[in-house]
Scaffold this motif. Structure first.
Motif, PDB file in Angstrom:
ATOM      1  N   ASP A   1       2.739  48.496  28.437  1.00  0.00           N
ATOM      2  CA  ASP A   1       3.590  48.809  29.463  1.00  0.00           C
ATOM      3  C   ASP A   1       3.604  47.400  30.388  1.00  0.00           C
ATOM      4  N   TYR A   2       4.555  47.462  31.507  1.00  0.00           N
ATOM      5  CA  TYR A   2       4.294  46.442  32.451  1.00  0.00           C
ATOM      6  C   TYR A   2       3.238  46.794  33.345  1.00  0.00           C
TER       7      TYR A   2
ATOM      8  N   SER B   1       9.346  48.710  37.480  1.00  0.00           N
ATOM      9  CA  SER B   1      10.544  49.294  38.518  1.00  0.00           C
ATOM     10  C   SER B   1      10.182  48.913  40.094  1.00  0.00           C
ATOM     11  N   GLY B   2      10.960  48.176  40.824  1.00  0.00           N
ATOM     12  CA  GLY B   2      10.724  47.771  42.188  1.00  0.00           C
ATOM     13  C   GLY B   2      10.005  46.619  41.984  1.00  0.00           C
ATOM     14  N   TYR B   3       9.969  45.812  41.060  1.00  0.00           N
ATOM     15  CA  TYR B   3       9.488  44.327  40.984  1.00  0.00           C
ATOM     16  C   TYR B   3      10.269  43.361  40.266  1.00  0.00           C
ATOM     17  N   TYR B   4       9.874  42.331  40.590  1.00  0.00           N
ATOM     18  CA  TYR B   4      10.561  41.113  40.101  1.00  0.00           C
ATOM     19  C   TYR B   4       9.518  40.128  39.366  1.00  0.00           C
ATOM     20  N   LYS B   5      10.089  39.397  38.396  1.00  0.00           N
ATOM     21  CA  LYS B   5       9.228  37.983  37.928  1.00  0.00           C
ATOM     22  C   LYS B   5       9.570  36.883  38.787  1.00  0.00           C
ATOM     23  N   ALA B   6       8.626  36.600  39.456  1.00  0.00           N
ATOM     24  CA  ALA B   6       8.779  35.294  40.398  1.00  0.00           C
ATOM     25  C   ALA B   6       8.775  34.090  39.615  1.00  0.00           C
TER      26      ALA B   6
ATOM     27  N   PHE C   1       0.393  29.648  33.260  1.00  0.00           N
ATOM     28  CA  PHE C   1      -0.093  30.401  31.817  1.00  0.00           C
ATOM     29  C   PHE C   1       0.141  31.819  31.907  1.00  0.00           C
ATOM     30  N   GLY C   2       0.959  32.172  32.813  1.00  0.00           N
ATOM     31  CA  GLY C   2       1.289  33.585  32.563  1.00  0.00           C
ATOM     32  C   GLY C   2       2.527  33.661  33.493  1.00  0.00           C
ATOM     33  N   GLU C   3       2.577  35.192  34.099  1.00  0.00           N
ATOM     34  CA  GLU C   3       3.724  35.641  34.994  1.00  0.00           C
ATOM     35  C   GLU C   3       3.378  35.919  36.417  1.00  0.00           C
ATOM     36  N   ASP C   4       3.990  35.683  37.357  1.00  0.00           N
ATOM     37  CA  ASP C   4       3.721  36.233  38.672  1.00  0.00           C
ATOM     38  C   ASP C   4       4.615  37.432  38.931  1.00  0.00           C
ATOM     39  N   TRP C   5       4.309  38.470  39.373  1.00  0.00           N
ATOM     40  CA  TRP C   5       5.010  39.787  39.795  1.00  0.00           C
ATOM     41  C   TRP C   5       4.925  39.891  41.089  1.00  0.00           C
ATOM     42  N   ASN C   6       6.124  40.218  41.658  1.00  0.00           N
ATOM     43  CA  ASN C   6       6.529  40.347  43.107  1.00  0.00           C
ATOM     44  C   ASN C   6       7.076  41.716  43.443  1.00  0.00           C
ATOM     45  N   GLY C   7       6.701  42.312  44.446  1.00  0.00           N
ATOM     46  CA  GLY C   7       7.702  43.382  44.869  1.00  0.00           C
ATOM     47  C   GLY C   7       9.102  43.135  45.299  1.00  0.00           C
ATOM     48  N   LYS C   8      10.069  43.695  45.220  1.00  0.00           N
ATOM     49  CA  LYS C   8      11.401  43.489  45.702  1.00  0.00           C
ATOM     50  C   LYS C   8      11.640  43.132  47.160  1.00  0.00           C
ATOM     51  N   GLY C   9      10.660  43.616  47.831  1.00  0.00           N
ATOM     52  CA  GLY C   9      10.497  43.407  49.330  1.00  0.00           C
ATOM     53  C   GLY C   9      10.209  41.981  49.830  1.00  0.00           C
TER      54      GLY C   9
END
Length: 195
Positions: free
Chosen positions: A15-16, A24-29, A40-48
Motif C-alpha cells: 500500500d501507499y 488519499s488526501g496526498y500528492y507526490k511533490a 532517490f525516492g518520493e516526497d509525499w505531501n498533504g494536499k493542504g
C-alpha cells in the motif's frame, strides 16, 4: 557482523505509506530521479500544503520487520527502514526489499519489531523545521544500502520507483508460511546499529 535469524510474514501486497491505502488526501511533490539533481525516492505531501500534514500518520507499506529506527539528525531527522519479503508472481521466487521513511516527527516502532501492512509506524515531520512537513519515501531492491547511499550505483537495480513498485505488487497471494529474512546486511550508521 553476526546475523540473527528473523522471520517475517510474507507481504500479501503493498500500500501507499500515507492516506492509506491509496494515498488519499496526498500528492507526490517529487518523484524519484536517478540523474542530477538526484532524488532517490518520493516526497509525499498533504494536499493542504505547508505544514498542514504535520503529525499525520505514516504507515508500513507491507508486512515486514523494522531494521532501523533512529533520529540521525542532519538532513534526515528520524528515519525508519523496514525489510519486506514478497514472492514475485512472474518468477515465483521470494525477493526482499527495504522501504525507508524519512523526516518523521515521531517514531512509533523499534528495531526488531514486526509490523503489518497498514500499521502506523510514525507521524509526519518536517525535520525540526528544516522543510515543510512531508514524507521522504524510498523502496530499495538492494538491501545492503541502509543509510550508505553513496557507495552504490545510482540505478534501478538498486532502487525501485516507489509508485511503480506499489502498483506492480499491489495484491499478492497471502502465504501462511513465515519467511526468514537476511539481517546485518548493511553497515551501522554513526553508531546506530541496524537489525
Amino acid at each position: 557482523m553476526h546475523a540473527r535469524r528473523v522471520t517475517v510474514e510474507m507481504a500479501d501486497g503493498f500500500d501507499y505509506p500515507v492516506g492509506r491505502p491509496n494515498a488519499s488526501g496526498y500528492y507526490k511533490a517529487r518523484g524519484i530521479r536517478l540523474s542530477s539533481p538526484l532524488h532517490f525516492g518520493e516526497d509525499w505531501n498533504g494536499k493542504g500544503g505547508g505544514d498542514s500534514d504535520l503529525h499525520d500518520p505514516i504507515y508500513s507499506i507491507a508486512n515486514g520487520v523494522v531494521t532501523f529506527a533512529y533520529d540521525i539528525h542532519q538532513g534526515w531527522g528520524r528515519v525508519i527502514i523496514i525489510r519486506h519479503a514478497y514472492r514475485d508472481p512472474k518468477s515465483g521466487k521470494v525477493r526482499y526489499c527495504d522501504s525507508l521513511y524519512g523526516h518523521n516527527r515521531k517514531i512509533l516502532v523499534k528495531v526488531g519489531e514486526k509490523v503489518k501492512r497498514g500499521q502506523q509506524i510514525a507521524t509526519m515531520g518536517n525535520n525540526r523545521g528544516m522543510y515543510s512537513a512531508h514524507l521522504h519515501f524510498e523502496i530499495r531492491h538492494n538491501i545492503n544500502i541502509g543509510m550508505h547511499r553513496v557507495y552504490y550505483p545510482v540505478n534501478f537495480t538498486n532502487w525501485a520507483d516507489p509508485t511503480a513498485f506499489i502498483k506492480k505488487y499491489r495484491r499478492l497471494k497471502a502465504e501462511s508460511m513465515a519467511q526468514v529474512v537476511p539481517t546485518r546486511t548493511y553497515r551501522d550508521w554513526r553508531g546506530h546499529k541496524g537489525l
